[in-house]
Write a protein that holds these residues in place. Structure first.
Motif, mmCIF file in Angstrom:
data_model
loop_
_atom_site.group_PDB
_atom_site.id
_atom_site.type_symbol
_atom_site.label_atom_id
_atom_site.label_comp_id
_atom_site.label_asym_id
_atom_site.label_seq_id
_atom_site.Cartn_x
_atom_site.Cartn_y
_atom_site.Cartn_z
ATOM 1 N N ARG A 131 1.851 -12.632 2.511
ATOM 2 C CA ARG A 131 1.483 -11.458 1.705
ATOM 3 C C ARG A 131 2.729 -10.647 1.336
ATOM 4 N NH1 ARG A 131 -1.170 -10.517 -1.774
ATOM 5 N NH2 ARG A 131 -3.009 -11.382 -0.798
ATOM 6 N N THR A 132 3.653 -10.474 2.269
ATOM 7 C CA THR A 132 4.895 -9.745 1.973
ATOM 8 C C THR A 132 5.688 -10.464 0.894
ATOM 9 O OG1 THR A 132 5.102 -8.728 4.167
ATOM 10 C CG2 THR A 132 7.137 -9.024 2.931
ATOM 11 N N LEU A 133 5.832 -11.779 1.041
ATOM 12 C CA LEU A 133 6.672 -12.549 0.118
ATOM 13 C C LEU A 133 6.075 -12.657 -1.282
ATOM 14 C CD1 LEU A 133 7.864 -15.417 2.488
ATOM 15 C CD2 LEU A 133 9.078 -13.325 1.863
ATOM 16 N N GLN A 134 4.752 -12.465 -1.383
ATOM 17 C CA GLN A 134 4.100 -12.534 -2.704
ATOM 18 C C GLN A 134 3.986 -11.172 -3.369
ATOM 19 O OE1 GLN A 134 0.382 -14.150 -1.442
ATOM 20 N NE2 GLN A 134 1.221 -16.198 -1.059
ATOM 21 N N GLY A 135 4.289 -10.101 -2.617
ATOM 22 C CA GLY A 135 4.078 -8.740 -3.132
ATOM 23 C C GLY A 135 5.038 -8.393 -4.259
ATOM 24 N N GLN A 136 4.529 -7.654 -5.234
ATOM 25 C CA GLN A 136 5.336 -7.243 -6.391
ATOM 26 C C GLN A 136 6.568 -6.467 -5.949
ATOM 27 O OE1 GLN A 136 4.596 -8.389 -9.364
ATOM 28 N NE2 GLN A 136 6.387 -7.430 -10.280
ATOM 29 N N LYS A 137 6.380 -5.569 -4.966
ATOM 30 C CA LYS A 137 7.482 -4.720 -4.492
ATOM 31 C C LYS A 137 8.607 -5.590 -3.923
ATOM 32 C CE LYS A 137 7.818 -0.367 -1.914
ATOM 33 N NZ LYS A 137 9.044 -0.458 -1.169
ATOM 34 N N PHE A 138 8.225 -6.602 -3.156
ATOM 35 C CA PHE A 138 9.234 -7.477 -2.559
ATOM 36 C C PHE A 138 9.957 -8.288 -3.640
ATOM 37 C CE2 PHE A 138 10.475 -11.721 -1.248
ATOM 38 C CZ PHE A 138 11.373 -11.427 -0.237
ATOM 39 N N LEU A 139 9.193 -8.829 -4.585
ATOM 40 C CA LEU A 139 9.783 -9.678 -5.627
ATOM 41 C C LEU A 139 10.759 -8.882 -6.497
ATOM 42 C CD1 LEU A 139 6.596 -11.737 -6.556
ATOM 43 C CD2 LEU A 139 8.581 -12.510 -5.241
ATOM 44 N N GLU A 140 10.402 -7.614 -6.762
ATOM 45 C CA GLU A 140 11.306 -6.757 -7.542
ATOM 46 C C GLU A 140 12.582 -6.472 -6.758
ATOM 47 O OE1 GLU A 140 8.926 -3.355 -8.520
ATOM 48 O OE2 GLU A 140 7.729 -4.451 -9.992
ATOM 49 N N LEU A 141 12.419 -6.206 -5.452
ATOM 50 C CA LEU A 141 13.571 -5.931 -4.586
ATOM 51 C C LEU A 141 14.489 -7.151 -4.530
ATOM 52 C CD1 LEU A 141 14.828 -3.922 -2.439
ATOM 53 C CD2 LEU A 141 13.514 -5.177 -0.730
ATOM 54 N N ARG A 142 13.893 -8.321 -4.380
ATOM 55 C CA ARG A 142 14.686 -9.549 -4.316
ATOM 56 C C ARG A 142 15.493 -9.741 -5.601
ATOM 57 N NH1 ARG A 142 12.359 -15.686 -4.520
ATOM 58 N NH2 ARG A 142 11.600 -14.849 -6.472
ATOM 59 N N PRO B 204 1.150 13.320 -1.806
ATOM 60 C CA PRO B 204 2.513 13.486 -2.327
ATOM 61 C C PRO B 204 3.397 14.392 -1.470
ATOM 62 C CG PRO B 204 0.893 14.564 -3.755
ATOM 63 C CD PRO B 204 0.119 13.769 -2.765
ATOM 64 N N GLU B 205 2.795 15.274 -0.675
ATOM 65 C CA GLU B 205 3.587 16.205 0.144
ATOM 66 C C GLU B 205 4.000 15.599 1.486
ATOM 67 O OE1 GLU B 205 4.477 19.222 -1.171
ATOM 68 O OE2 GLU B 205 3.478 18.367 -2.930
ATOM 69 N N LEU B 206 3.375 14.505 1.861
ATOM 70 C CA LEU B 206 3.600 13.937 3.198
ATOM 71 C C LEU B 206 4.885 13.100 3.232
ATOM 72 C CD1 LEU B 206 2.289 13.363 6.063
ATOM 73 C CD2 LEU B 206 1.333 11.291 5.023
ATOM 74 N N PRO B 207 5.805 13.377 4.173
ATOM 75 C CA PRO B 207 6.951 12.476 4.330
ATOM 76 C C PRO B 207 6.472 11.099 4.801
ATOM 77 C CG PRO B 207 7.339 14.587 5.452
ATOM 78 C CD PRO B 207 5.884 14.535 5.086
ATOM 79 N N VAL B 208 6.747 10.071 4.006
ATOM 80 C CA VAL B 208 6.291 8.708 4.324
ATOM 81 C C VAL B 208 7.490 7.757 4.303
ATOM 82 C CG1 VAL B 208 4.806 6.773 3.618
ATOM 83 C CG2 VAL B 208 4.021 9.132 3.273
ATOM 84 N N VAL B 209 7.635 6.986 5.371
ATOM 85 C CA VAL B 209 8.693 5.976 5.436
ATOM 86 C C VAL B 209 8.035 4.618 5.616
ATOM 87 C CG1 VAL B 209 10.783 5.200 6.633
ATOM 88 C CG2 VAL B 209 10.219 7.630 6.568
ATOM 89 N N GLY B 210 8.457 3.647 4.814
ATOM 90 C CA GLY B 210 7.947 2.290 4.973
ATOM 91 C C GLY B 210 9.039 1.378 5.492
ATOM 92 N N VAL B 211 8.655 0.169 5.801
ATOM 93 C CA VAL B 211 9.664 -0.836 6.172
ATOM 94 C C VAL B 211 9.617 -1.932 5.119
ATOM 95 C CG1 VAL B 211 9.546 -0.413 8.648
ATOM 96 C CG2 VAL B 211 8.046 -2.110 7.674
ATOM 97 N N GLU B 212 10.771 -2.399 4.754
ATOM 98 C CA GLU B 212 10.797 -3.540 3.848
ATOM 99 C C GLU B 212 11.875 -4.488 4.349
ATOM 100 O OE1 GLU B 212 13.482 -1.415 0.381
ATOM 101 O OE2 GLU B 212 11.328 -1.596 0.094
ATOM 102 N N PRO B 213 11.721 -5.770 4.083
ATOM 103 C CA PRO B 213 12.717 -6.727 4.578
ATOM 104 C C PRO B 213 14.128 -6.302 4.173
ATOM 105 C CG PRO B 213 10.836 -7.883 3.653
ATOM 106 C CD PRO B 213 10.636 -6.424 3.333
ATOM 107 N N ALA C 262 0.763 -1.249 0.000
ATOM 108 C CA ALA C 262 0.000 0.000 0.000
ATOM 109 C C ALA C 262 0.794 1.300 0.000
ATOM 110 C CB ALA C 262 -0.934 -0.004 1.218
ATOM 111 N N ILE C 263 2.106 1.257 0.186
ATOM 112 C CA ILE C 263 2.809 2.545 0.362
ATOM 113 C C ILE C 263 2.745 3.399 -0.899
ATOM 114 C CG2 ILE C 263 5.178 1.874 -0.292
ATOM 115 C CD1 ILE C 263 6.011 3.405 2.359
ATOM 116 N N LYS C 264 2.701 2.746 -2.056
ATOM 117 C CA LYS C 264 2.598 3.491 -3.323
ATOM 118 C C LYS C 264 1.291 4.282 -3.359
ATOM 119 C CE LYS C 264 4.182 1.362 -7.052
ATOM 120 N NZ LYS C 264 4.232 0.479 -8.260
#
Length: 281
Positions: A126-137, A96-105, A87-89
């Motif tokens: 859910r984390t391991l199946q997420g597009q963001k995680f798979l791209e990072l990996r 867009p103006e709000l400073p947002v920090v997420g956590v990722e493995p 959801a962070i995207k």
């Protein structure tokens, strides 16, 4: 007469998770930014996120962000791996103006720490199946040649939420999920969910039982707090430290479940006793 506009730097930082796991991140934020006002939101009434659809997690993240902004948040920490991946995207697109920090493995620090290139990743499905995680990996695997061994820890978040970190059920799950990673030769283990640092002692027991005390554990809470500090400084939103008689930093808790779940978690996990309020969000 002109009214005095409130100083945005005096506004609180909003931190949220599906439950109490984000308190492990809050601990690092309080250590590094002790002068900042904080709000912690546990969406325990809708937890766990790990077995929900991506759209459900997006909807919850936006609803919680709306609530924290209505309470004056100057920045947001998505202290939940599952919500960051899903959801962070969407949160950044809406604000867009709000400073947002997420956590990722912490795949990057894990790849750097590994001696044999085999990294175990413990996280929600859910984390391991997420597009963001798979791209990072893929990206880190290509750059470092590290092999990431993925292990969904089904049900572990639910057990940690119950509060008894020494429960036999937790010990059994840790053995069940970590042993296969050790059998495959992992010498580094990523704690890919903010709940998991709270059972670090149990994880270390499993490692000792397998004579693998040499395994490095990666917890990204410290890096999240550092990034938050950088963003606040860049936006001119750091609360000044030398305020003389200024009010001490405050902490408030909000939950969509019962106060009787979050208040003891603050006390038992962090030794804190903030005001906690149940809200319908």
């Amino acid at each position: 007469m002109h009214s005095v506009r409130p100083d945005p730097a005096e506004s609180p930082i909003g931190v949220f998770d599906s439950g109490v796991g984000g308190l492990s991140v809050l601990r690092h934020i309080r250590a590094q930014l002790p002068h900042e006002h904080l709000m912690y939101f546990a969406d325990s009434g809708h937890a766990p996120y790990g077995d929900k659809t991506e759209q459900f997690v997006v909807d919850r993240a936006l609803a919680v962000t709306d609530f924290l902004l209505s309470r004056g948040a100057k920045a947001l920490v998505v202290a939940c791996n599952t919500a960051t991946v899903a959801a962070i995207k969407a949160v950044r697109a809406r604000y867009p103006e709000l400073p947002v920090v997420g956590v990722e493995p912490g795949l990057k620090p894990a790849a750097a720490a590994s001696r044999n290139g085999k990294v175990g990743v413990l996280a929600t499905a859910r984390t391991l199946q997420g597009q963001k995680f798979l791209e990072l990996r893929q990206q880190i695997s290509d750059a470092s040649k590290a092999e990431f061994l993925l292990q969904p820890a089904v049900g572990l978040v639910d057990q940690i939420e119950l509060g008894d970190l020494e429960a036999p059920a937790i010990a059994a799950m840790l053995e069940k999920y970590i042993a296969p990673l050790l059998d495959q030769g992992a010498d580094t283990l990523v704690l890919g969910c903010t709940h998991y640092p709270f059972v670090k002692t149990g994880i270390e027991r499993v490692l000792q039982a397998h004579a693998r005390g040499d395994v490095t554990l990666i917890d990204t809470g410290d890096a999240v707090a550092r990034q938050l500090g950088r963003l606040l400084e860049g936006a001119g939103l750091l609360r000044p430290t030398s305020l003389g008689g200024a009010a001490a930093a405050t902490l408030r808790g909000y939950t969509t479940a019962e106060v009787s779940a979050l208040a003891p978690a603050f006390a038992n996990l962090l030794g804190l006793h903030p005001v906690v309020e149940k809200v319908a969000v």
